[in-house]
Scaffold this active site. Sequence first.
Site, PDB file in Angstrom:
ATOM      1  N   LYS A   1      -9.408  -4.838  -6.303  1.00  0.00           N
ATOM      2  CA  LYS A   1      -9.986  -3.514  -6.575  1.00  0.00           C
ATOM      3  C   LYS A   1      -8.869  -2.516  -6.817  1.00  0.00           C
ATOM      4  O   LYS A   1      -8.908  -1.756  -7.776  1.00  0.00           O
ATOM      5  CB  LYS A   1     -10.823  -3.060  -5.386  1.00  0.00           C
ATOM      6  CG  LYS A   1     -12.095  -3.861  -5.231  1.00  0.00           C
ATOM      7  CD  LYS A   1     -12.703  -3.647  -3.843  1.00  0.00           C
ATOM      8  CE  LYS A   1     -13.648  -4.783  -3.518  1.00  0.00           C
ATOM      9  NZ  LYS A   1     -13.795  -4.999  -2.084  1.00  0.00           N
TER      10      LYS A   1
ATOM     11  N   LYS B   1      -2.740 -10.974  -8.958  1.00  0.00           N
ATOM     12  CA  LYS B   1      -3.950 -11.010  -8.151  1.00  0.00           C
ATOM     13  C   LYS B   1      -5.063 -10.137  -8.725  1.00  0.00           C
ATOM     14  O   LYS B   1      -4.803  -9.010  -9.156  1.00  0.00           O
ATOM     15  CB  LYS B   1      -3.585 -10.493  -6.749  1.00  0.00           C
ATOM     16  CG  LYS B   1      -4.718 -10.551  -5.765  1.00  0.00           C
ATOM     17  CD  LYS B   1      -4.464  -9.690  -4.533  1.00  0.00           C
ATOM     18  CE  LYS B   1      -5.792  -9.245  -3.964  1.00  0.00           C
ATOM     19  NZ  LYS B   1      -5.736  -8.259  -2.929  1.00  0.00           N
TER      20      LYS B   1
ATOM     21  N   LYS C   1       0.839  -1.217   0.000  1.00  0.00           N
ATOM     22  CA  LYS C   1       0.000   0.000   0.000  1.00  0.00           C
ATOM     23  C   LYS C   1       0.866   1.257   0.000  1.00  0.00           C
ATOM     24  O   LYS C   1       0.535   2.244  -0.662  1.00  0.00           O
ATOM     25  CB  LYS C   1      -0.930   0.036   1.215  1.00  0.00           C
ATOM     26  CG  LYS C   1      -1.990  -1.039   1.202  1.00  0.00           C
ATOM     27  CD  LYS C   1      -3.129  -0.686   0.267  1.00  0.00           C
ATOM     28  CE  LYS C   1      -4.086  -1.859   0.170  1.00  0.00           C
ATOM     29  NZ  LYS C   1      -4.952  -1.868  -0.966  1.00  0.00           N
TER      30      LYS C   1
HETATM   31  P1  AMP Z   1     -10.926  -6.941   0.134  1.00  0.00           P
HETATM   32  O1  AMP Z   1     -11.420  -6.803  -1.243  1.00  0.00           O
HETATM   33  O2  AMP Z   1      -9.476  -6.626   0.261  1.00  0.00           O
HETATM   34  O3  AMP Z   1     -11.767  -6.255   1.163  1.00  0.00           O
HETATM   35  O4  AMP Z   1     -10.971  -8.504   0.482  1.00  0.00           O
HETATM   36  C1  AMP Z   1     -12.120  -9.157   0.931  1.00  0.00           C
HETATM   37  C2  AMP Z   1     -11.926 -10.641   0.929  1.00  0.00           C
HETATM   38  O5  AMP Z   1     -11.763 -11.131  -0.411  1.00  0.00           O
HETATM   39  C3  AMP Z   1     -10.701 -11.115   1.716  1.00  0.00           C
HETATM   40  O6  AMP Z   1     -11.053 -12.299   2.408  1.00  0.00           O
HETATM   41  C4  AMP Z   1      -9.692 -11.427   0.637  1.00  0.00           C
HETATM   42  O7  AMP Z   1      -8.796 -12.449   1.024  1.00  0.00           O
HETATM   43  C5  AMP Z   1     -10.569 -11.895  -0.503  1.00  0.00           C
HETATM   44  N1  AMP Z   1      -9.919 -11.614  -1.799  1.00  0.00           N
HETATM   45  C6  AMP Z   1      -9.754 -10.394  -2.384  1.00  0.00           C
HETATM   46  N2  AMP Z   1      -9.114 -10.522  -3.585  1.00  0.00           N
HETATM   47  C7  AMP Z   1      -8.855 -11.851  -3.745  1.00  0.00           C
HETATM   48  C8  AMP Z   1      -8.222 -12.635  -4.775  1.00  0.00           C
HETATM   49  N3  AMP Z   1      -7.765 -12.084  -5.893  1.00  0.00           N
HETATM   50  N4  AMP Z   1      -8.140 -13.980  -4.597  1.00  0.00           N
HETATM   51  C9  AMP Z   1      -8.638 -14.558  -3.468  1.00  0.00           C
HETATM   52  N5  AMP Z   1      -9.247 -13.880  -2.471  1.00  0.00           N
HETATM   53  C10 AMP Z   1      -9.364 -12.551  -2.594  1.00  0.00           C
END
Ligand code: AMP
Length: 332
Positions: free
Chosen positions: A199, A196, A112
């Site tokens: 967002k 990966k 970040k």
């Molecule tokens: P976030 O979008 O960072 O708030 O992530 C929310 C949830 O989605 C968390 O449990 C992350 O581990 C999962 N997550 C987000 N992006 C991925 C990805 N590319 N592959 C697997 N899990 C993801």
Amino acid sequence: MKKTVLSGIRPTGNLHLGNYFGAVRSFVKMQHDYNCFFFIADIHSLTTHPTPENLQAGVKQVLAEYLACGIDPDVATIYIQSDVPEVTELYTYLNMNAYLGELERTTSFKDKARQQPDNVNAGLLTYPVLMAADIIIHKANFVPVGKDQEQNLEMARKFAKRFNHMYNHRVFPMPKPYTFDGKDMVKVPGLDGSGKMGKSEGNGIYLYEDPADIRKKVMRAVTDSGPTQPNQKKPEPIENLFTLMKIVSSPDVVAFFDEQYNNCAIRYGDMKKQLAEDIISFTSPIRERILEIRDNDAYLAKVASEGAERARVSARKTLDEVRKVMGIKRLF
Ligand code: AMP
């Protein structure tokens, strides 16, 4: 007694396939067998300074999307993080035993800090502490997360253990990762050749996305000029295409393209067309449900307020115990 599960998602954009296959499908599966808490991490999302309007809209959208994915608010507790102030109180206490060196070393902080060099705020640094508070405030035993959160979950265990040790009370259980099929944590790749889908990476394919846009995105996925030798190792962008196909397509479809690749006969255009259609078949029913509920403010408000009430009861109970072992207000 049922074990407790907790998981959260930041309301910084629509849910993408990474969120769904990394985390949300586990929630949907677990909700009947575990005591589940699912929250919308609006405080976490403040590290990127959303406008109040965008924050509100994001919370509402993610709430509707959670429900559209099949989370049942009568079975699981769905709440908005800022509705449970006990979480931020616990975060304050945990911060007293979180050290600069270990926070600076976390991969997510380093990433970040690279992504937003003009806004390396203290919230980013202590992100894993807030995440630990989210998890341990309900004494969660399991956390369904994608591979990207593995280290933050390790930090949560570290902080929980440190607290138990410091106050000589086993207040918190050690939260473990939960994966959908009991195998490794999932990492859904991006189709831009990067590791990966995310967002912040700007490479998401969203559950809410219009089929025509999904087709466009998939057809633009990075590929190469094709294999030149039988059974050649797949370079990362091609491996990513196959990884995504394994997630959304049937095994015989994957086997077909794999064979084509191994025989140097693959046509990436055909593979992408198939992949786009399989993604659309998967997302379309969810998209329809999102459209049905996202403007039903009365329903969404009811779900959020009932969820907040239940989450606060659980959080308050833990916080009372925490305060007691810490010696806060014991004199009165
Ligand atoms: P976030 O979008 O960072 O708030 O992530 C929310 C949830 O989605 C968390 O449990 C992350 O581990 C999962 N997550 C987000 N992006 C991925 C990805 N590319 N592959 C697997 N899990 C993801």
